[in-house]
Design an enzyme around this catalytic site. Structure first.
Site, short mmCIF file in Angstrom:
data_model
loop_
_atom_site.label_atom_id
_atom_site.label_comp_id
_atom_site.label_asym_id
_atom_site.label_seq_id
_atom_site.Cartn_x
_atom_site.Cartn_y
_atom_site.Cartn_z
N ASN A 197 80.26 71.56 13.77
CA ASN A 197 80.18 70.28 13.05
C ASN A 197 81.00 69.19 13.73
O ASN A 197 82.05 69.48 14.32
CB ASN A 197 80.78 70.42 11.63
N ASP A 208 83.51 66.78 12.62
CA ASP A 208 84.37 66.58 11.45
C ASP A 208 84.78 65.11 11.40
O ASP A 208 85.51 64.62 12.27
CB ASP A 208 85.62 67.47 11.54
N LYS A 252 82.82 75.97 11.06
CA LYS A 252 83.52 77.26 10.97
C LYS A 252 83.24 78.18 12.15
O LYS A 252 84.15 78.83 12.68
CB LYS A 252 83.15 77.96 9.66
N ASN A 286 88.92 83.68 0.98
CA ASN A 286 90.18 83.22 0.44
C ASN A 286 90.17 83.59 -1.06
O ASN A 286 89.20 84.15 -1.56
CB ASN A 286 90.45 81.73 0.73
N GLY A 291 100.28 83.92 2.19
CA GLY A 291 100.04 84.86 3.29
C GLY A 291 98.68 85.52 3.20
O GLY A 291 97.66 84.86 2.94
N THR A 339 92.86 72.11 7.54
CA THR A 339 91.47 72.29 7.98
C THR A 339 91.41 73.27 9.16
O THR A 339 92.09 73.07 10.16
CB THR A 339 90.85 70.95 8.41
N ASP A 360 89.79 79.64 9.52
CA ASP A 360 89.00 80.05 10.69
C ASP A 360 89.92 80.63 11.77
O ASP A 360 89.59 81.64 12.40
CB ASP A 360 88.25 78.84 11.28
N SER A 389 93.32 72.06 16.81
CA SER A 389 94.62 72.63 16.41
C SER A 389 94.70 74.14 16.65
O SER A 389 95.69 74.77 16.28
CB SER A 389 94.91 72.31 14.95
O1 RIB Z 1 86.80 75.64 8.02
C1 RIB Z 1 86.97 74.32 8.43
C2 RIB Z 1 85.66 73.69 8.75
O2 RIB Z 1 84.91 73.60 7.58
C3 RIB Z 1 85.73 72.29 9.28
O3 RIB Z 1 85.91 72.23 10.67
C4 RIB Z 1 84.45 71.68 8.79
O4 RIB Z 1 83.52 71.47 9.80
C5 RIB Z 1 83.92 72.65 7.76
O5 RIB Z 1 82.84 73.32 8.24
#
Ligand code: RIB
Length: 320
Positions: free
Chosen positions: A24, A26, A53, A196, A237, A261, A265, A304
């Site tokens: 994506n 973002d 993701k 989560n 955690g 964000t 992932d 990041s």
């Molecule tokens: O998990 C984070 C991601 O969720 C972001 O990068 C965004 O694109 C969404 O898909």
């Protein structure tokens, strides 16, 4: 060449990881608080950062030193070249990154002070998959693990998981990306399911307020055929439930949060890398929590994702 993750362990070279999923653009804007219905607010620091993701997880694994292929779909819009470059720069192999006419996936991200976000997804090219190609099927058959999420059609995930199972390749499913229930056919194909807390509650219909609730909900997923459940608990955690073993818990490392964000992932990808390396379960959790702690200290998802050396240094610091 062996890799080392702090004393006293050393790990052999691994088979490649195949990540199948979304990519994506973002589209960030920073806000003081979420707007109410009918309200207009000022935002700051509007920016496009690469995400999605699947792409985030591929970039995270590659930056951790894992040979990683990403299978995904870009559009033909102005965002596509920058997204491709970001993945390539992270070291991800792009032989299975396709292109379809139209817009790439987009995520509209409202980033609030303290790092919390609210996200709206427009699937675009991520929803325009055809059948799994023969070359991707071969890549999956030769992988050490396959990592999937829920921002592409479920039938693609099911086809990928079936191919992996036929080849004896473990499948890790990050539950993020869709609010729907998971298909009953998919669950028995999954070696590690990683929700989560919110996703765990939604998938099971069970409470997740306490540790015992979380363990009970995880075990209920295992009764549907999932081999193990890796629960991301945010600032508390993570918790891993496998077989009849006692659950393993790992507290999060306290850091100042800039942007959460992509942290989930990063966590799932790092856990998968450590699994591929044959690290013991406890070390997988430490490695993943360390990677996520680094991820949340920077803005953006893909930008990041930490380097291997940064994670190794943090792990060693906590092992002292
Ligand atoms: O998990 C984070 C991601 O969720 C972001 O990068 C965004 O694109 C969404 O898909």
């Amino acid at each position: 060449m062996a890799r080392t993750l702090g004393a006293p362990y050393s790990y052999p070279m691994t088979k490649p990881l195949v990540v199948v999923g979304s990519v994506n653009a973002d589209l960030y804007v920073e806000i003081e608080r979420l707007p109410r219905a009918g309200e207009t607010l000022d935002g700051t620091n509007a920016a496009m950062r690469p995400g999605g993701k699947g792409a985030n997880q591929a970039a995270a694994a590659a930056r951790l030193g894992q040979a990683t292929w990403f299978a995904g779909q870009l559009g033909t819009d102005a965002f596509a070249p920058a997204l491709r470059v970001a993945l390539g720069d992270a070291g991800v192999k792009l032989d299975h990154l396709g292109m379809v006419e139209g817009a790439s996936g987009q995520a509209f991200i409202l980033l609030q002070h303290g790092g919390e976000n609210s996200i709206i997804i427009v699937g675009g090219a991520n929803q325009a998959w055809g059948p799994v190609s023969g070359s991707l099927a071969s890549r999956i058959a030769g992988a050490g693990a396959v990592l999937i999420q829920r921002e592409i059609p479920e039938e693609v995930n099911l086809a990928v998981a079936r191919l992996a199972q036929q080849a004896g390749v473990p499948v890790v499913l990050d539950a993020g990306g869709a609010d729907r229930a998971l298909g009953a056919e998919l669950l028995p194909l999954i070696s590690v399911l990683s929700p989560n807390e919110t996703e765990l509650a939604r998938l099971t219909g069970l409470p997740t307020a306490t540790r015992d609730d979380v363990v009970a909900a995880a075990r209920s997923l295992m009764r549907s055929g999932v081999a193990s459940v890796l629960v991301k608990l945010g600032s508390r955690g993570a918790l891993l439930v496998s077989g009849n073993d006692a659950p393993i818990e790992q507290p999060a490392y306290p850091v100042s949060v800039v942007d959460t964000t992509g942290a989930g992932d990063c966590f799932t990808a790092a856990f998968t890398v450590a699994m591929l390396e044959g690290q013991p379960a406890r070390n997988r959790l430490v490695f993943a929590c360390s990677a996520a702690a680094l991820c949340i200290q920077k803005k953006g998802a893909m930008p990041s994702m930490p380097l291997r050396i940064e994670v190794d240094q943090l792990v060693s610091r906590h092992q002292r």
